[in-house]
Design a protein around this motif. Structure first.
Motif, PDB file in Angstrom:
ATOM      1  N   ARG A   1       5.779  13.745 -10.833  1.00 17.75           N
ATOM      2  CA  ARG A   1       6.676  13.954 -12.243  1.00 17.75           C
ATOM      3  C   ARG A   1       6.056  15.214 -13.085  1.00 17.75           C
ATOM      4  O   ARG A   1       6.214  15.869 -14.267  1.00 17.75           O
ATOM      5  N   VAL A   2       4.611  14.568 -13.095  1.00 20.93           N
ATOM      6  CA  VAL A   2       3.825  15.717 -14.418  1.00 20.93           C
ATOM      7  C   VAL A   2       2.909  17.028 -14.080  1.00 20.93           C
ATOM      8  O   VAL A   2       2.632  17.924 -14.678  1.00 20.93           O
ATOM      9  N   SER A   3       2.786  17.022 -12.583  1.00 23.06           N
ATOM     10  CA  SER A   3       2.908  17.872 -11.896  1.00 23.06           C
ATOM     11  C   SER A   3       3.148  19.761 -12.558  1.00 23.06           C
ATOM     12  O   SER A   3       2.613  20.669 -13.385  1.00 23.06           O
TER      13      SER A   3
ATOM     14  N   LYS B   1       1.865   9.505  -5.731  1.00 21.13           N
ATOM     15  CA  LYS B   1       2.968  10.391  -5.577  1.00 21.13           C
ATOM     16  C   LYS B   1       3.481  10.663  -6.236  1.00 21.13           C
ATOM     17  O   LYS B   1       3.720  12.538  -6.583  1.00 21.13           O
ATOM     18  N   ALA B   2       4.781  10.169  -6.521  1.00 20.92           N
ATOM     19  CA  ALA B   2       5.710  10.318  -7.699  1.00 20.92           C
ATOM     20  C   ALA B   2       5.423  10.855  -8.857  1.00 20.92           C
ATOM     21  O   ALA B   2       6.410  11.376  -9.772  1.00 20.92           O
TER      22      ALA B   2
ATOM     23  N   ALA C   1      -1.894  19.743  -7.767  1.00 19.09           N
ATOM     24  CA  ALA C   1      -3.089  18.950  -8.485  1.00 19.09           C
ATOM     25  C   ALA C   1      -4.060  18.509  -7.981  1.00 19.09           C
ATOM     26  O   ALA C   1      -4.076  17.644  -6.587  1.00 19.09           O
ATOM     27  N   SER C   2      -5.394  18.432  -8.399  1.00 19.11           N
ATOM     28  CA  SER C   2      -5.925  17.260  -7.673  1.00 19.11           C
ATOM     29  C   SER C   2      -6.003  15.996  -8.449  1.00 19.11           C
ATOM     30  O   SER C   2      -5.961  16.182 -10.107  1.00 19.11           O
ATOM     31  N   ILE C   3      -6.307  15.059  -7.828  1.00 15.90           N
ATOM     32  CA  ILE C   3      -6.324  13.578  -8.953  1.00 15.90           C
ATOM     33  C   ILE C   3      -7.567  12.621  -8.730  1.00 15.90           C
ATOM     34  O   ILE C   3      -7.840  13.354  -7.836  1.00 15.90           O
ATOM     35  N   SER C   4      -7.181  11.532  -9.704  1.00 10.72           N
ATOM     36  CA  SER C   4      -8.658  10.709  -9.673  1.00 10.72           C
ATOM     37  C   SER C   4      -8.074   9.331 -10.231  1.00 10.72           C
ATOM     38  O   SER C   4      -7.599   9.595 -10.731  1.00 10.72           O
TER      39      SER C   4
ATOM     40  N   LEU D   1       1.057  -1.451  -0.125  1.00 13.43           N
ATOM     41  CA  LEU D   1      -0.030  -0.506   0.307  1.00 13.43           C
ATOM     42  C   LEU D   1       0.928   1.373   0.030  1.00 13.43           C
ATOM     43  O   LEU D   1       0.290   2.295  -0.900  1.00 13.43           O
ATOM     44  N   GLN D   2       2.117   1.626   0.809  1.00 12.19           N
ATOM     45  CA  GLN D   2       2.924   2.081   0.397  1.00 12.19           C
ATOM     46  C   GLN D   2       3.275   2.632  -0.810  1.00 12.19           C
ATOM     47  O   GLN D   2       3.584   3.633  -0.779  1.00 12.19           O
ATOM     48  N   LEU D   3       4.012   1.521  -1.054  1.00  9.53           N
ATOM     49  CA  LEU D   3       4.880   1.098  -2.467  1.00  9.53           C
ATOM     50  C   LEU D   3       3.829   2.214  -3.266  1.00  9.53           C
ATOM     51  O   LEU D   3       3.658   2.966  -4.054  1.00  9.53           O
ATOM     52  N   GLU D   4       2.214   1.767  -3.395  1.00 11.98           N
ATOM     53  CA  GLU D   4       1.343   2.386  -4.167  1.00 11.98           C
ATOM     54  C   GLU D   4       1.049   4.054  -4.206  1.00 11.98           C
ATOM     55  O   GLU D   4       1.190   4.638  -5.248  1.00 11.98           O
ATOM     56  N   GLU D   5       1.021   4.120  -2.448  1.00  7.92           N
ATOM     57  CA  GLU D   5       0.899   5.704  -2.954  1.00  7.92           C
ATOM     58  C   GLU D   5       2.042   6.583  -3.068  1.00  7.92           C
ATOM     59  O   GLU D   5       1.845   6.992  -3.441  1.00  7.92           O
TER      60      GLU D   5
END
Length: 673
Positions: free
Chosen positions: A55-57, A50-51, A171-174, A42-46
């Motif tokens: 990167r794209v933000s 985030k990374a 950024a807001s994300i989904s 779960l931490q890896l996915e999070e």
């Protein structure tokens, strides 16, 4: 001995208990060891999300618009696609045509977002994207998004939708997945991430921070700029793949809008996935007709890509732009040919054409026999007369009226045709001869008010014309709606094709149909007109779902009376007229006439267009005291622009009885050519 046995039993139980405890401890150890592994995933996915967002933000900008049709400044999202300031955003964000556009972006020389003036270069109307150019100074560059390789766009891959409506710094994300590829006829990928106005124009990225595509609202059935926006946060969202879009960006930089490429054909059949792409109709002056395609041709391949169904054909052409050349491999008369067409951005609305004649409804089905020629029509001017049998049109053999109309529909207004006719009637026999006739719009071929009776449909004697109507209840299984059919009580001569039908939708709340019966009595007998009156279930109003009930009621009526499918019209007054309008547009295969009596079209109606295989004529009937007559004229002009055959009639009296003679005469010739 007994002491030894007790000792051994004691040792056995202690050992067993020890083993049990060790097992429990080991099991607990294994469970405990599995917990950190789960937390790590779960931490890896999070961490990955985030990374990727970080990167794209820097490549995502906030767009501000001022002026135009919007009252206040709008805020939306865009994606940088070049270091010198090219930015893609959804055309939806600029639909109000703003007078000023600004972008807030992070440049290589600033720590936080800077505000730049932006200019709209061009719009891709096929994919609903706009290309902006930020006005940057010479020493400023932006960070463009990195496109994900197209072969990495796999169903099930994690996706992140990005937006910057709320904060230009964050950024807001989904998060979701790629749920499908090659959607919207080959133009988009689909994601179940929540997509809305907040992220239209922003990137859809993968866990590596690469941009899969630019988020836009789209719909497979509607190309308008707002199409698909109703699927707000529904799990149905679309993105235009970025890697394959760079060539289109180059075209947009030339300040040229891009439009969907159109061929101009109507295919035979109604199942996109099962029916082969066989051409039924080629629009006049379209790429299809100009490249040599003809009705009856079966398309085998486009640009050497085989197509075996209509949906495959739409997927191939769906990606193309106006101006693109395509090669089309067809099967014609058991031979393959390859043609080249240049796609266009617009196809003129189909105009149904006529020459001013009524078919003989008592003649054999395999003979195109003329029953009546309208006064001052092209048919009369060319010398056509009652009893003429059309056998050829421009060297094409004609056997039925469907053959005739199909051949005429391939041509344009003002063109002339040569038809071969003969007359076998005893009063006017003649050998085969050729007539030259000019084609006019169908609406221009309306007969005069004092038209003569059509042969085979005489009204009968005076006694018949004054006889009462018989009312028959029509019941539809599964529906509690009331419905009544009115039929002439006496038996009159009837044409082989059946009787014309008027479906008159009752006003909500009306229970007594005696005034309706009295209003239609004489006219129904004179024209052999069958009248069907459906009533709403709710006395307060009609519901859209009741359109299906009306169609089913017609089916029930047809089991009792022979109805001419080519002469079925639906109409109503005021509120009922709006229900009639909806039913007609949703059931083009059933209704070929629509009567709006003292009413305007409803505000929300299905998108409509003329079709060569589904004739729909419109009659606007209004009394002199109708207060919205100016709006009625505007509505008539709008319908005329869409090339629907439309006529208008007026009456000093607002009663249906006064208007019905003109309505019945109009229905009587819905099958004219």
């Amino acid at each position: 001995m007994q002491n030894c046995l007790s000792l051994w039993l004691s040792i056995f139980f202690h050992c067993t208990f020890a083993i049990f405890c060790c097992g429990v401890a080991l099991a607990q150890t294994r469970v405990d060891e599995s917990q950190p592994a789960s937390v790590d995933l779960l931490q890896l996915e999070e961490t990955s999300i985030k990374a990727a967002v970080k990167r794209v933000s820097v490549s995502v900008v906030q767009i501000e618009t001022i002026g135009g049709n919007a009252r206040d400044a709008g805020v939306s999202t865009g994606t940088i696609v070049s270091a010198d300031g090219l930015i893609l955003t959804a055309a939806y964000n600029l639909r109000h045509k703003p007078t000023s556009i600004f972008v807030r972006a992070v440049s290589d020389t600033a720590q936080g977002p800077e505000r730049f003036i932006a200019t709209l270069l061009a719009t891709d109307n096929s994919r609903n994207l706009c290309l902006l150019k930020a006005d940057l100074s010479e020493d400023v560059t932006l960070t463009p998004a990195i496109a994900a390789p197209e072969d990495a766009l796999l169903v099930g891959a994690t996706t992140i939708a990005i937006g910057k409506v709320h904060d230009p710094r964050a950024a807001s994300i989904s998060v979701g997945i790629i749920s499908a590829t090659d959607r919207i006829w080959g133009r988009a990928v689909q994601t179940d991430a929540k997509i809305s106005r907040s992220n239209y124009g922003g990137p859809l990225i993968n866990l590596s921070g690469e941009t899969i595509g630019i988020l836009v609202p789209l719909s497979p059935e509607d190309s308008s700029v707002e199409a698909g926006a109703q699927w707000y946060d529904s799990g149905i969202g679309f993105a235009i793949p970025l890697e394959s879009y760079y060539s289109s960006i180059v075209r947009l930089t030339q300040n040229t809008d891009l439009d969907q490429g159109l061929l101009g054909v109507t295919l035979d059949g109604d199942d996109l996935y099962a029916d082969v792409p066989e051409i039924k109709f080629c629009a006049p002056r379209s790429p299809a007709s100009e490249c040599g395609l003809k009705p009856g041709d079966t398309i085998l391949a486009i640009d050497d890509r085989p197509v075996t169904s209509q949906s495959q054909m739409k997927h191939v052409i769906g990606k193309k732009y106006a101006g693109d050349n395509i090669s089309i491999t067809i099967l014609r008369n058991d031979r393959q040919e390859t043609l080249t067409a240049t796609l266009t951005d617009t196809i003129d609305p189909f105009v149904e054409l006529a020459i001013g004649i009524i078919p003989d409804r008592n003649s054999a089905p395999n003979a195109a026999t003329v029953a009546q020629v309208f006064a001052d029509s092209p048919a009369e001017q060319s010398g056509l007369s009652r009893g003429d049998i059309i056998s050829a049109l421009n060297t094409e053999e004609i056997e039925t009226w469907d053959d005739f109309q199909s051949a005429v529909n391939q041509l344009a207004v003002g063109e002339t045709i040569e038809i071969v006719v003969r007359n076998e009637s005893a009063s006017n026999p003649s050998p085969a001869q050729t007539k030259t006739v000019e084609l006019v719009p169908l609406s221009a071929s309306l007969p005069p008010d004092d038209q003569e009776e059509v042969p085979g449909e005489e009204a009968g004697d005076d006694e018949a014309s004054t006889s009462e109507l018989v009312s028959i209840p029509i019941k539809v299984a599964g529906s509690a709606n009331l419905c009544t059919a009115f039929l002439p009580e006496v038996e009159l001569p009837r044409p082989n094709h059946g009787q014309p039908l008027l479906v008159w939708v009752a006003q909500p709340g009306i229970e007594d149909l005696q005034p309706m019966q009295e209003a239609v009595e004489q006219i129904a007998v004179r024209h052999g007109l069958v009248v069907l009156v459906p009533q709403s279930l709710n006395p307060q109003g009609w519901s859209p779902e009741e359109a299906e009930f009306i169609v089913k009621a017609i089916g029930k009526l047809k089991k009792r009376v022979k109805i001419d499918d080519r002469r079925i019209a639906i109409g109503g007054e005021s509120t009922a007229a709006k229900m009639s309008c909806l039913a007609a547009f949703l059931n083009r295969e059933t209704f070929h006439g629509l009567i709006m009596f003292n009413s305007l079209f409803p505000r929300r109606i299905p998108k409509i267009q003329t079709r060569p295989d589904q004739r729909l004529m419109i009659l606007l009937a209004a009394s002199d005291d109708f207060k919205q007559v100016d709006e009625l004229e505007k509505m008539k002009s709008a319908i005329e622009k869409q090339k629907f055959p439309i006529n208008r009639i007026r009456s000093q009296d607002s009663s249906l009885a006064k208007m019905l003679p003109q309505i019945a005469a109009w229905i009587d010739v819905l099958d004219r050519h």
